[in-house]
Scaffold this active site. Sequence first.
Site, PDB file in Angstrom:
ATOM      1  N   HIS A  57       7.406 -31.421  10.356  1.00 35.16           N
ATOM      2  CA  HIS A  57       6.579 -30.226  10.193  1.00 35.16           C
ATOM      3  C   HIS A  57       5.385 -30.456   9.263  1.00 35.16           C
ATOM      4  CE1 HIS A  57       9.715 -28.162  12.296  1.00 35.16           C
ATOM      5  NE2 HIS A  57      10.604 -28.533  11.392  1.00 35.16           N
ATOM      6  N   ASP A  67       0.867  -1.179   0.000  1.00 29.12           N
ATOM      7  CA  ASP A  67       0.000   0.000   0.000  1.00 29.12           C
ATOM      8  C   ASP A  67       0.907   1.233   0.000  1.00 29.12           C
ATOM      9  OD1 ASP A  67       0.913   0.227   2.600  1.00 29.12           O
ATOM     10  OD2 ASP A  67      -1.076   0.222   3.530  1.00 29.12           O
ATOM     11  N   THR A  80       2.762  -1.624   8.803  1.00 33.73           N
ATOM     12  CA  THR A  80       3.163  -2.571   9.855  1.00 33.73           C
ATOM     13  C   THR A  80       3.345  -4.003   9.345  1.00 33.73           C
ATOM     14  OG1 THR A  80       0.853  -3.072  10.296  1.00 33.73           O
ATOM     15  CG2 THR A  80       1.853  -1.293  11.606  1.00 33.73           C
ATOM     16  N   CYS A 114       3.161  -3.226   4.009  1.00 30.01           N
ATOM     17  CA  CYS A 114       2.344  -2.057   4.364  1.00 30.01           C
ATOM     18  C   CYS A 114       3.070  -1.339   5.500  1.00 30.01           C
ATOM     19  CB  CYS A 114       0.908  -2.454   4.707  1.00 30.01           C
ATOM     20  SG  CYS A 114       0.685  -3.554   6.118  1.00 30.01           S
TER      21      CYS A 114
HETATM   22  C1  RB5 Z   1      -1.948   2.588   6.581  1.00 31.92           C
HETATM   23  O1  RB5 Z   1      -2.059   3.777   7.291  1.00 31.92           O
HETATM   24  C2  RB5 Z   1      -1.730   1.432   7.534  1.00 31.92           C
HETATM   25  O2  RB5 Z   1      -2.880   1.245   8.308  1.00 31.92           O
HETATM   26  C3  RB5 Z   1      -1.370   0.175   6.785  1.00 31.92           C
HETATM   27  O3  RB5 Z   1      -0.258   0.403   5.991  1.00 31.92           O
HETATM   28  C4  RB5 Z   1      -1.031  -1.033   7.646  1.00 31.92           C
HETATM   29  O4  RB5 Z   1      -0.060  -0.723   8.595  1.00 31.92           O
HETATM   30  C5  RB5 Z   1      -2.156  -1.792   8.195  1.00 31.92           C
HETATM   31  O5  RB5 Z   1      -2.003  -2.824   8.833  1.00 31.92           O
END
Ligand code: RB5
Length: 146
Positions: free
Chosen positions: A133, A8, A67, A65
């Site tokens: 596993h 993203d 996080t 993204c």
């Molecule tokens: C975007 O602001 C953020 O929410 C997204 O990149 C991610 O961290 C969501 O889990």
Amino acid sequence: MKIAIGSDHAGYKLKKEILPLLEERGLSFEDVGTEGPDSVDYPDFAKEVAEKVAAGTVDRGILICGTGIGMSISANKVEGIRCALVHDVFSAKATRQHNDSNILAMGERIIGPGLAQEITAAWLDTDYEGGRHALRVEKMMNIEMK
Ligand code: RB5
């Protein structure tokens, strides 16, 4: 090995730091976007990459993204996906060896490009061990077979 990669807006810069590593390794990859810093919704990109992996169009996926959390939660909702959220090299190797993870998720707001490249390289280079596993991976995948 063919890779699908997506991010993203919050993972866009880190994704751009990972692409040269894929190129250097001569890996064939498909970048599904996003293409810039404008705000987008991470589930759209997670779904696209995860569906390609699940369909076998590509071998593995990478999702980034802010996080890595939203990407990993979204990707793991697609049948056949084992997406691992990883921010250290030990886990990158372990999740390939033990979980046979087929998508790697990382967070640009959590780690820098150097560590993200090391994690990606370790994850790409490490094979699944199978053996003890295998039953556990099978049990994991049976959870989604309702
Ligand atoms: C975007 O602001 C953020 O929410 C997204 O990149 C991610 O961290 C969501 O889990």
